[in-house]
Design a protein around this motif. Structure first.
Motif, PDB file in Angstrom:
ATOM      1  N   GLU A  79       0.849  -1.187   0.000  1.00 14.45           N
ATOM      2  CA  GLU A  79       0.000   0.000   0.000  1.00 14.45           C
ATOM      3  C   GLU A  79       0.887   1.239   0.000  1.00 14.45           C
ATOM      4  O   GLU A  79       1.860   1.318   0.740  1.00 14.45           O
ATOM      5  N   PRO A  80       0.561   2.236  -0.809  1.00 11.71           N
ATOM      6  CA  PRO A  80       1.382   3.454  -0.848  1.00 11.71           C
ATOM      7  C   PRO A  80       1.221   4.285   0.424  1.00 11.71           C
ATOM      8  O   PRO A  80       0.237   4.134   1.156  1.00 11.71           O
ATOM      9  N   LEU A  81       2.209   5.126   0.669  1.00 14.36           N
ATOM     10  CA  LEU A  81       2.116   6.070   1.779  1.00 14.36           C
ATOM     11  C   LEU A  81       0.940   7.001   1.556  1.00 14.36           C
ATOM     12  O   LEU A  81       0.606   7.339   0.418  1.00 14.36           O
ATOM     13  N   THR A  82       0.371   7.452   2.656  1.00 10.94           N
ATOM     14  CA  THR A  82      -0.764   8.368   2.570  1.00 10.94           C
ATOM     15  C   THR A  82      -0.356   9.740   3.086  1.00 10.94           C
ATOM     16  O   THR A  82       0.679   9.895   3.746  1.00 10.94           O
ATOM     17  N   GLU A  83      -1.212  10.721   2.806  1.00 15.83           N
ATOM     18  CA  GLU A  83      -0.986  12.061   3.333  1.00 15.83           C
ATOM     19  C   GLU A  83      -0.966  12.033   4.853  1.00 15.83           C
ATOM     20  O   GLU A  83      -0.192  12.743   5.495  1.00 15.83           O
ATOM     21  N   GLY A  84      -1.814  11.203   5.443  1.00 17.80           N
ATOM     22  CA  GLY A  84      -1.882  11.100   6.899  1.00 17.80           C
ATOM     23  C   GLY A  84      -0.577  10.620   7.503  1.00 17.80           C
ATOM     24  O   GLY A  84      -0.156  11.092   8.557  1.00 17.80           O
ATOM     25  N   GLU A  85       0.074   9.671   6.845  1.00 13.56           N
ATOM     26  CA  GLU A  85       1.341   9.156   7.355  1.00 13.56           C
ATOM     27  C   GLU A  85       2.448  10.199   7.266  1.00 13.56           C
ATOM     28  O   GLU A  85       3.273  10.322   8.178  1.00 13.56           O
ATOM     29  N   VAL A  86       2.445  10.977   6.212  1.00 17.65           N
ATOM     30  CA  VAL A  86       3.431  12.056   6.098  1.00 17.65           C
ATOM     31  C   VAL A  86       3.133  13.140   7.131  1.00 17.65           C
ATOM     32  O   VAL A  86       4.038  13.678   7.768  1.00 17.65           O
ATOM     33  N   LEU A  87       1.852  13.438   7.342  1.00 12.94           N
ATOM     34  CA  LEU A  87       1.467  14.392   8.385  1.00 12.94           C
ATOM     35  C   LEU A  87       1.902  13.884   9.754  1.00 12.94           C
ATOM     36  O   LEU A  87       2.436  14.643  10.566  1.00 12.94           O
ATOM     37  N   LEU A  88       1.706  12.597  10.016  1.00 18.12           N
ATOM     38  CA  LEU A  88       2.132  12.033  11.290  1.00 18.12           C
ATOM     39  C   LEU A  88       3.644  12.155  11.463  1.00 18.12           C
ATOM     40  O   LEU A  88       4.120  12.490  12.549  1.00 18.12           O
ATOM     41  N   ALA A  89       4.401  11.938  10.410  1.00 21.69           N
ATOM     42  CA  ALA A  89       5.862  12.098  10.490  1.00 21.69           C
ATOM     43  C   ALA A  89       6.227  13.526  10.893  1.00 21.69           C
ATOM     44  O   ALA A  89       7.109  13.740  11.722  1.00 21.69           O
ATOM     45  N   ALA A  90       5.533  14.495  10.329  1.00 23.75           N
ATOM     46  CA  ALA A  90       5.794  15.899  10.683  1.00 23.75           C
ATOM     47  C   ALA A  90       5.443  16.161  12.147  1.00 23.75           C
ATOM     48  O   ALA A  90       6.179  16.852  12.857  1.00 23.75           O
ATOM     49  N   ARG A  91       4.337  15.603  12.608  1.00 21.00           N
ATOM     50  CA  ARG A  91       3.931  15.783  14.011  1.00 21.00           C
ATOM     51  C   ARG A  91       4.899  15.058  14.950  1.00 21.00           C
ATOM     52  O   ARG A  91       5.150  15.516  16.058  1.00 21.00           O
ATOM     53  N   ILE A  92       5.442  13.937  14.501  1.00 20.86           N
ATOM     54  CA  ILE A  92       6.447  13.239  15.304  1.00 20.86           C
ATOM     55  C   ILE A  92       7.676  14.115  15.464  1.00 20.86           C
ATOM     56  O   ILE A  92       8.269  14.178  16.538  1.00 20.86           O
ATOM     57  N   GLU A  93       8.057  14.816  14.407  1.00 25.83           N
ATOM     58  CA  GLU A  93       9.200  15.735  14.504  1.00 25.83           C
ATOM     59  C   GLU A  93       8.937  16.812  15.551  1.00 25.83           C
ATOM     60  O   GLU A  93       9.827  17.166  16.322  1.00 25.83           O
ATOM     61  N   ASP A  94       7.710  17.334  15.596  1.00 26.30           N
ATOM     62  CA  ASP A  94       7.343  18.307  16.635  1.00 26.30           C
ATOM     63  C   ASP A  94       7.492  17.688  18.024  1.00 26.30           C
ATOM     64  O   ASP A  94       8.011  18.319  18.946  1.00 26.30           O
ATOM     65  N   ALA A  95       7.043  16.446  18.167  1.00 27.37           N
ATOM     66  CA  ALA A  95       7.130  15.752  19.453  1.00 27.37           C
ATOM     67  C   ALA A  95       8.578  15.496  19.849  1.00 27.37           C
ATOM     68  O   ALA A  95       8.942  15.629  21.031  1.00 27.37           O
TER      69      ALA A  95
END
Length: 102
Positions: A79-95
């Protein structure tokens, strides 16, 4: 008025977004990040990621080995990456910044 983006696929936009996230590497249809954290930082990061992941209805893999925390996003089953997964990666960086900052 709608703007056309020259026919570029959604995948290209996700790749562009991922390029802005330093430290993340792509492994097929998954992305991953390895961090050097102590036990307290790992626990704090895991809690923060869980809150965001639940809101996005995603399930990241977070594992701990010695002093390294590894995070994987994506399905890994073709399954390809989704926008949500990329958004989660960005939020993980904030965390990460929140738990490792001064």
């Amino acid at each position: 008025m709608r703007v056309l983006f020259g026919g570029r696929a959604k995948h290209d936009y996700l790749s562009d977004a991922l390029a802005l996230l330093s430290g993340w590497t792509r492994d097929g249809e998954q992305i991953r990040r390895t961090l050097v954290l102590d036990d307290t930082q790992h626990a704090a990061l895991t809690e923060r990621v869980a809150v965001v992941a639940d809101a996005l209805r995603l399930r990241p893999e977070i594992s701990r080995r010695a002093d390294h925390t590894q995070i994987r996003l994506g399905h890994g089953d073709g399954e390809p990456l989704t926008e949500g997964e990329v958004l989660l990666a960005a939020r993980i960086e904030d965390a990460v910044r929140a738990v490792t900052g001064p």
